[in-house]
Design a protein around this motif. Structure first.
Motif, PDB file in Angstrom:
ATOM      1  N   TRP A   1       0.780  -1.181   0.075  1.00 38.28           N
ATOM      2  CA  TRP A   1       0.079  -0.115  -0.045  1.00 38.28           C
ATOM      3  C   TRP A   1       0.957   1.173   0.030  1.00 38.28           C
ATOM      4  CZ3 TRP A   1      -5.064  -0.084  -1.167  1.00 38.28           C
ATOM      5  CH2 TRP A   1      -5.500  -1.369  -0.825  1.00 38.28           C
ATOM      6  N   TRP A   2       2.332   0.946   0.064  1.00 37.66           N
ATOM      7  CA  TRP A   2       3.040   2.261  -0.037  1.00 37.66           C
ATOM      8  C   TRP A   2       2.986   3.076  -1.240  1.00 37.66           C
ATOM      9  CZ3 TRP A   2       6.459   2.782  -4.066  1.00 37.66           C
ATOM     10  CH2 TRP A   2       6.708   1.628  -4.671  1.00 37.66           C
ATOM     11  N   ILE A   3       2.269   2.492  -2.294  1.00 38.39           N
ATOM     12  CA  ILE A   3       2.022   3.106  -3.510  1.00 38.39           C
ATOM     13  C   ILE A   3       1.210   4.391  -3.142  1.00 38.39           C
ATOM     14  CG2 ILE A   3       0.924   2.890  -5.673  1.00 38.39           C
ATOM     15  CD1 ILE A   3       2.325  -0.106  -5.797  1.00 38.39           C
ATOM     16  N   LEU A   4       0.195   4.160  -2.369  1.00 39.55           N
ATOM     17  CA  LEU A   4      -0.692   5.287  -1.971  1.00 39.55           C
ATOM     18  C   LEU A   4       0.019   6.311  -1.296  1.00 39.55           C
ATOM     19  CD1 LEU A   4      -3.898   3.462  -0.530  1.00 39.55           C
ATOM     20  CD2 LEU A   4      -3.708   4.571  -2.624  1.00 39.55           C
ATOM     21  N   ALA A   5       1.087   6.072  -0.553  1.00 38.83           N
ATOM     22  CA  ALA A   5       1.860   7.269  -0.106  1.00 38.83           C
ATOM     23  C   ALA A   5       2.431   8.060  -1.313  1.00 38.83           C
ATOM     24  CB  ALA A   5       3.092   6.545   0.783  1.00 38.83           C
ATOM     25  N   VAL A   6       2.842   7.675  -2.355  1.00 42.43           N
ATOM     26  CA  VAL A   6       3.601   8.313  -3.451  1.00 42.43           C
ATOM     27  C   VAL A   6       2.606   9.264  -4.140  1.00 42.43           C
ATOM     28  CG1 VAL A   6       4.708   7.928  -5.536  1.00 42.43           C
ATOM     29  CG2 VAL A   6       5.009   6.522  -3.809  1.00 42.43           C
ATOM     30  N   LEU A   7       1.287   8.725  -4.238  1.00 41.93           N
ATOM     31  CA  LEU A   7       0.210   9.286  -4.768  1.00 41.93           C
ATOM     32  C   LEU A   7      -0.296  10.452  -3.811  1.00 41.93           C
ATOM     33  CD1 LEU A   7      -1.994   9.866  -7.201  1.00 41.93           C
ATOM     34  CD2 LEU A   7      -3.487   8.088  -5.893  1.00 41.93           C
ATOM     35  N   GLY A   8      -0.233  10.129  -2.590  1.00 39.22           N
ATOM     36  CA  GLY A   8      -0.630  11.092  -1.539  1.00 39.22           C
ATOM     37  C   GLY A   8       0.492  12.258  -1.411  1.00 39.22           C
ATOM     38  N   ALA A   9       1.657  11.939  -1.548  1.00 36.40           N
ATOM     39  CA  ALA A   9       2.635  13.108  -1.654  1.00 36.40           C
ATOM     40  C   ALA A   9       2.637  13.863  -2.806  1.00 36.40           C
ATOM     41  CB  ALA A   9       3.999  12.281  -1.569  1.00 36.40           C
TER      42      ALA A   9
END
Length: 74
Positions: free
Chosen positions: A34-42
């Protein structure tokens, strides 16, 4: 007010920042891939914080918030 105008507004900036923070928080809770969501969030956080709208150029508008808002004045 169109969606694009909303995204360029102050409320739209805050909405992008809050959405980004929510995605980062979900990443912390869910872990794993789910770390991919953190990239989008950033990206959302940066777009709101630095006042640019990534969708604007797709509609022939300027990327930077102040320039974008000038195109929508009456």
């Amino acid at each position: 007010m169109s969606t694009l105008q909303f995204l360029g507004s102050t409320a739209g900036r805050w909405a992008r920042i809050i959405a980004g923070l929510t995605l980062v928080a979900l990443t912390v809770v869910l872990g794993g891939w789910w770390w991919i969501l953190a990239v989008l969030g950033a990206v959302f956080i940066a777009a709101g914080s630095f006042d640019f709208c990534l969708l604007a150029p797709l509609f022939g508008k300027p990327l930077q918030g102040p320039d974008f808002r000038k195109t929508h004045t009456s």
